[in-house]
Design a protein around this motif. Structure first.
Motif, PDB file in Angstrom:
ATOM      1  N   SER A   1       0.823  -1.211   0.000  1.00  0.00           N
ATOM      2  CA  SER A   1       0.000   0.000   0.000  1.00  0.00           C
ATOM      3  C   SER A   1       0.859   1.263   0.000  1.00  0.00           C
ATOM      4  O   SER A   1       0.514   2.246  -0.674  1.00  0.00           O
ATOM      5  CB  SER A   1      -0.925  -0.011   1.219  1.00  0.00           C
ATOM      6  OG  SER A   1      -1.757   1.125   1.231  1.00  0.00           O
TER       7      SER A   1
ATOM      8  N   ARG B   1      -6.684   7.732  -0.214  1.00  0.00           N
ATOM      9  CA  ARG B   1      -6.724   6.358   0.283  1.00  0.00           C
ATOM     10  C   ARG B   1      -7.657   5.496  -0.577  1.00  0.00           C
ATOM     11  O   ARG B   1      -7.371   4.326  -0.849  1.00  0.00           O
ATOM     12  CB  ARG B   1      -7.178   6.340   1.739  1.00  0.00           C
ATOM     13  CG  ARG B   1      -6.213   7.064   2.682  1.00  0.00           C
ATOM     14  CD  ARG B   1      -6.635   6.918   4.133  1.00  0.00           C
ATOM     15  NE  ARG B   1      -5.802   7.737   4.996  1.00  0.00           N
ATOM     16  CZ  ARG B   1      -4.583   7.385   5.408  1.00  0.00           C
ATOM     17  NH1 ARG B   1      -4.070   6.223   5.036  1.00  0.00           N
ATOM     18  NH2 ARG B   1      -3.890   8.191   6.201  1.00  0.00           N
TER      19      ARG B   1
ATOM     20  N   ALA C   1      -6.660   2.119  -2.676  1.00  0.00           N
ATOM     21  CA  ALA C   1      -7.417   0.878  -2.507  1.00  0.00           C
ATOM     22  C   ALA C   1      -8.020   0.409  -3.827  1.00  0.00           C
ATOM     23  O   ALA C   1      -7.972  -0.785  -4.161  1.00  0.00           O
ATOM     24  CB  ALA C   1      -8.505   1.068  -1.461  1.00  0.00           C
TER      25      ALA C   1
ATOM     26  N   ALA D   1      -2.279  -5.735   0.651  1.00  0.00           N
ATOM     27  CA  ALA D   1      -1.949  -4.316   0.820  1.00  0.00           C
ATOM     28  C   ALA D   1      -0.953  -4.074   1.942  1.00  0.00           C
ATOM     29  O   ALA D   1      -0.103  -3.179   1.843  1.00  0.00           O
ATOM     30  CB  ALA D   1      -3.225  -3.505   1.069  1.00  0.00           C
TER      31      ALA D   1
END
Length: 276
Positions: free
Chosen positions: A116, A138, A142, A154
């Motif tokens: 991530s 964010r 995602a 992630a």
């Protein structure tokens, strides 16, 4: 629940003119790069239009990686010029228009960052001085991981992934960045056929959204189905255009000294050649 990328079929060559021609997103004119007394690139002229995939082909030492680095401003050419989206490389990078995937050996996979974290680097250019991710950022990270089928990984350290998964992380980063031009140096090297098909489907889908891709590849047999055009490089551009017209026996012989019979695109088995 993880959404895996679809297996997109090869694009029909008849559809290659679906996107308007317009000005090139990448325009290189008479580029020359030397390392001391070694000339890596000599009078290279190449362009790439919007909404297309271009395969960059050449043997070990042909200058493919040097060309990518010159496009990103990581090496300084001694001659010629590079324009991305009609402006300088620095301007395109500041605007987040271009994303770069280097060869795997140029990346420190032991660095303590998660999957991530790597993808989030794609949105840093949109953040303020505090580098604090907003909810929209964010969500972009995602969504990008979900699109490449890695949402469930992630939090994993990047070095713990397989070769194909690592390459998909870089593609996810470019999606989160919303880059319009992807420069991919050997993305299929060291990955299995399943991962290669997955990445090919991803790049095809991105191309069909209007993004452009310059990708160096060893898979000569796969180029006509995957790429809209091809560039054959041996320090100079030997040929550029439709893959079938570029990857002829004569052109391959000029690039490789002698074209192996199974390197001809009409042969169904893929032929792989040395890294640059």
């Amino acid at each position: 629940m993880t959404t895996h990328p679809p297996q997109v079929p090869p694009r029909d060559p008849a559809a290659r003119d679906a996107h308007p021609s317009g000005p090139p997103v990448l325009d290189v004119r008479h580029l020359g790069v030397r390392y001391d007394d070694v000339r890596a690139l000599d009078d290279v002229t190449v362009s790439l239009r919007a909404g297309s995939i271009c395969g960059l082909i050449g043997v070990n030492g042909s200058g493919k990686s040097t060309l990518f680095k010159a496009l990103m401003g990581l090496v300084v050419p001694q001659e010629g010029r590079v324009e991305l989206f009609g402006d300088t490389t620095a301007s395109a990078r500041r605007a987040g228009l271009v994303a770069y995937m280097p060869q795997a050996e140029e990346v420190d996979w032991t660095f303590p960052v998660s999957v991530s974290d790597v993808v989030a680097m794609g949105v840093y250019g949109r953040l303020g001085a505090a580098r604090r991710l907003r909810p929209a950022d964010r969500a972009a990270v995602a969504d990008s991981l979900d699109r490449v089928g890695l949402a469930d990984l992630a939090r994993r350290q990047i070095g713990q992934l397989s070769g194909g998964q690592r390459k998909r992380v870089f593609i996810a980063r470019s999606i989160a960045q919303d880059a319009r031009l992807l420069l991919l140096d050997e993305p299929f090297a060291g990955v299995d056929r399943s991962s290669e098909r997955t990445m090919t489907a991803l790049l095809t889908a991105l191309r069909d959204e209007g993004r452009s891709v310059l990708v160096s590849t060893h898979d000569l047999a796969g180029v006509p189905a995957f790429c809209d055009e091809a560039v054959l490089l041996h320090r100079r551009v030997l040929a550029q255009g439709d893959p079938a017209a570029v990857l002829t026996q004569g052109n391959l012989a000029r690039a490789f000294g002698a074209a192996p019979p199974d390197a001809v695109p009409a042969v169904p088995t893929a032929a792989r050649i040395g890294d640059s």
